[in-house]
Scaffold this motif. Sequence first.
Motif, PDB file in Angstrom:
ATOM      1  N   ARG A   1       0.838  -1.193   0.000  1.00 45.92           N
ATOM      2  CA  ARG A   1       0.000   0.000   0.000  1.00 45.92           C
ATOM      3  C   ARG A   1       0.871   1.241   0.000  1.00 45.92           C
ATOM      4  O   ARG A   1       2.053   1.198   0.326  1.00 45.92           O
ATOM      5  CB  ARG A   1      -0.913   0.011   1.227  1.00 45.92           C
ATOM      6  CG  ARG A   1      -1.889  -1.166   1.249  1.00 45.92           C
ATOM      7  CD  ARG A   1      -2.774  -1.113   2.476  1.00 45.92           C
ATOM      8  NE  ARG A   1      -3.724  -2.228   2.506  1.00 45.92           N
ATOM      9  CZ  ARG A   1      -4.593  -2.436   3.496  1.00 45.92           C
ATOM     10  NH1 ARG A   1      -4.640  -1.604   4.530  1.00 45.92           N
ATOM     11  NH2 ARG A   1      -5.419  -3.474   3.449  1.00 45.92           N
ATOM     12  N   LYS A   2       0.249   2.351  -0.352  1.00 45.34           N
ATOM     13  CA  LYS A   2       1.003   3.598  -0.444  1.00 45.34           C
ATOM     14  C   LYS A   2       1.513   4.061   0.923  1.00 45.34           C
ATOM     15  O   LYS A   2       2.585   4.653   1.018  1.00 45.34           O
ATOM     16  CB  LYS A   2       0.128   4.692  -1.067  1.00 45.34           C
ATOM     17  CG  LYS A   2      -0.201   4.454  -2.532  1.00 45.34           C
ATOM     18  CD  LYS A   2      -1.031   5.607  -3.088  1.00 45.34           C
ATOM     19  CE  LYS A   2      -1.351   5.382  -4.558  1.00 45.34           C
ATOM     20  NZ  LYS A   2      -2.162   6.483  -5.126  1.00 45.34           N
ATOM     21  N   LYS A   3       0.743   3.794   1.970  1.00 46.04           N
ATOM     22  CA  LYS A   3       1.131   4.273   3.296  1.00 46.04           C
ATOM     23  C   LYS A   3       2.166   3.380   3.966  1.00 46.04           C
ATOM     24  O   LYS A   3       2.675   3.737   5.037  1.00 46.04           O
ATOM     25  CB  LYS A   3      -0.104   4.384   4.185  1.00 46.04           C
ATOM     26  CG  LYS A   3      -0.800   3.059   4.454  1.00 46.04           C
ATOM     27  CD  LYS A   3      -2.013   3.273   5.346  1.00 46.04           C
ATOM     28  CE  LYS A   3      -2.726   1.949   5.636  1.00 46.04           C
ATOM     29  NZ  LYS A   3      -3.908   2.156   6.511  1.00 46.04           N
ATOM     30  N   ASN A   4       2.493   2.227   3.380  1.00 45.81           N
ATOM     31  CA  ASN A   4       3.507   1.347   3.964  1.00 45.81           C
ATOM     32  C   ASN A   4       4.883   1.952   3.813  1.00 45.81           C
ATOM     33  O   ASN A   4       5.222   2.516   2.775  1.00 45.81           O
ATOM     34  CB  ASN A   4       3.467  -0.026   3.298  1.00 45.81           C
ATOM     35  CG  ASN A   4       2.214  -0.811   3.624  1.00 45.81           C
ATOM     36  OD1 ASN A   4       1.579  -1.381   2.753  1.00 45.81           O
ATOM     37  ND2 ASN A   4       1.839  -0.841   4.893  1.00 45.81           N
ATOM     38  N   VAL A   5       5.682   1.804   4.867  1.00 44.23           N
ATOM     39  CA  VAL A   5       7.075   2.242   4.855  1.00 44.23           C
ATOM     40  C   VAL A   5       7.958   1.016   5.011  1.00 44.23           C
ATOM     41  O   VAL A   5       7.485  -0.102   5.255  1.00 44.23           O
ATOM     42  CB  VAL A   5       7.347   3.276   5.963  1.00 44.23           C
ATOM     43  CG1 VAL A   5       6.576   4.559   5.715  1.00 44.23           C
ATOM     44  CG2 VAL A   5       6.999   2.713   7.330  1.00 44.23           C
ATOM     45  N   LEU A   6       9.276   1.224   4.885  1.00 46.29           N
ATOM     46  CA  LEU A   6      10.207   0.099   4.941  1.00 46.29           C
ATOM     47  C   LEU A   6      10.183  -0.574   6.303  1.00 46.29           C
ATOM     48  O   LEU A   6      10.387  -1.791   6.409  1.00 46.29           O
ATOM     49  CB  LEU A   6      11.618   0.593   4.598  1.00 46.29           C
ATOM     50  CG  LEU A   6      12.685  -0.494   4.407  1.00 46.29           C
ATOM     51  CD1 LEU A   6      12.288  -1.442   3.301  1.00 46.29           C
ATOM     52  CD2 LEU A   6      14.036   0.142   4.110  1.00 46.29           C
ATOM     53  N   LYS A   7       9.912   0.194   7.368  1.00 44.36           N
ATOM     54  CA  LYS A   7       9.866  -0.396   8.702  1.00 44.36           C
ATOM     55  C   LYS A   7       8.729  -1.403   8.833  1.00 44.36           C
ATOM     56  O   LYS A   7       8.834  -2.365   9.604  1.00 44.36           O
ATOM     57  CB  LYS A   7       9.709   0.708   9.745  1.00 44.36           C
ATOM     58  CG  LYS A   7      10.948   1.578   9.910  1.00 44.36           C
ATOM     59  CD  LYS A   7      10.743   2.595  11.013  1.00 44.36           C
ATOM     60  CE  LYS A   7      11.987   3.461  11.194  1.00 44.36           C
ATOM     61  NZ  LYS A   7      11.800   4.481  12.263  1.00 44.36           N
TER      62      LYS A   7
END
Length: 514
Positions: free
Chosen positions: A64-70
């Motif tokens: 998803r767009k809101k996912n980050v690498l963490k």
Amino acid sequence: MGKSKTKNQKKSRATANHVAEEIFSAVPHSFVFHRGLIGKNVGRLIVDVRRVMEPFTAESLKVRKKNVLKDFVAVAGPLGVTHFMIFSRTPSSVNMRLARLPKGPTLHFKVLKYSLVKDVVSSLKKHRMHEQQFTHHPLLILNNFGSDGMHVKLMSTMFQNMFPSINVHKISLNNIKRCVLLSYNPETEEIEFRHYSMKVVPVGMSRGVKKLMQERFPNMSKFEDISELMIKGANLSESEAEQDGDHNITELPQVYSGRGNMASQQSAVRLTEIGPRMTLQLMKIQEGMGNGNILYHTMISKTEEEIQEILNRKQAQLQEKLGRRKKQEQNIADKQEKRDANKKKSLEGIKRKQAEAEEDSEVEDPGMQDNEVAVVESDDEVEYYRQAVGREPDEDMFPATKRRHGSERTHGPAKKRKMSPGKPFRKDQDGKSPKRNGPGGQRDKMGKGWKKDGEKAFGRDTKPGRKPFGGKKPGERGEKKFGGKKTFDKNKDKSFKSKGSKGKPAFKKKGTLS
């Protein structure tokens, strides 16, 4: 109805499942995903690379767009994921990052060229690809990675750890259906990525015999004897049988699936490319998950002094960050301590007020009944009225006081209340003449006329206890108190008319003068 499983069958099944779980958890797993906007073609390339890494990868990983690498790092630990393949796109190129979890390193590649599976398959006359090939991991083949250079050795180690290791003494050849070829060119420093499907066919027999082994019977109408088919293979086109040579013929150590592939017999290994195809170039190697020191860079080279200066600067930044964090923690602790002290103090105040309220509630009014409600009026209302007005109040003027004290009245000293300026106490509390306000002023308390705002009423003094204008002090014997009924003198008032026998005013006779 099927037969129930015996105790030994259940035990062997449980043992096999346990071994399979241990083997599955011991092999490396990978995530293949993208970061940022990539476009349709790069998205399809990610799907093809996931196909290469099967079965030890997430086939339907949703990003998803809101996912980050963490987020991916947090999920990778419980799932046993060891490697990330991250694709991204810039206006000028397509990039790929290869990271080792959990502490790196991270290899940054630039994708110079790539071809999708559909493009590779459409260019072949015959392609060989089926679902059974993807039930086992591919065989990794590295070419020309033995050259000097720490970055080359690190790349080869990273690629080897992405795929499960192979024990040549225990592996079954029937599980090897695919292979991944990585070829390094030292001159151009480019890496060629290829994906092939493997097929093993026996050699040393005529093409006619191969047809019979494959259950593909040729047209034998022109043969006089079947021996012509076995020896010559007449009327068979060259395209029906591929030419093999020393480059792909080997002796099989095991029985391989396929007709005629026997152990210790000569067989040819044939490769068919099934895609995808990529040409990679190493750009830099970085410590950690993309946030550490740069170990190698293709474009930029630094001296030992510059590297040491960079390290010292980073160390100073880390120390400053650690100091800020300690200060923040100390501030948070101080605020929490103050908050706890205020809370404790507030609780003590609340408890003290509750105790005082309980003590007050224990004192009971002796004149108050069980079913009565506490009155609001104070005890000195009657005395105050008596001193301010100069006469006794009416019986129904203070019902609460009467109800509280009954017929007993106290005439002791009471606290005097200061009167508000400009608001004289009303004498007529019985409600006979209501207060009137208007633009011309207000009615005076005696009912004798109008007075303007701020003026003193005629015939009385607002201060209690003084002598009214033109009269005597209230309370003297034989005199009426202030505020009593007004008497009229007939001799002084010429306009006074006598009343009749029934209390009505008398009328003058016609023609008479008063």
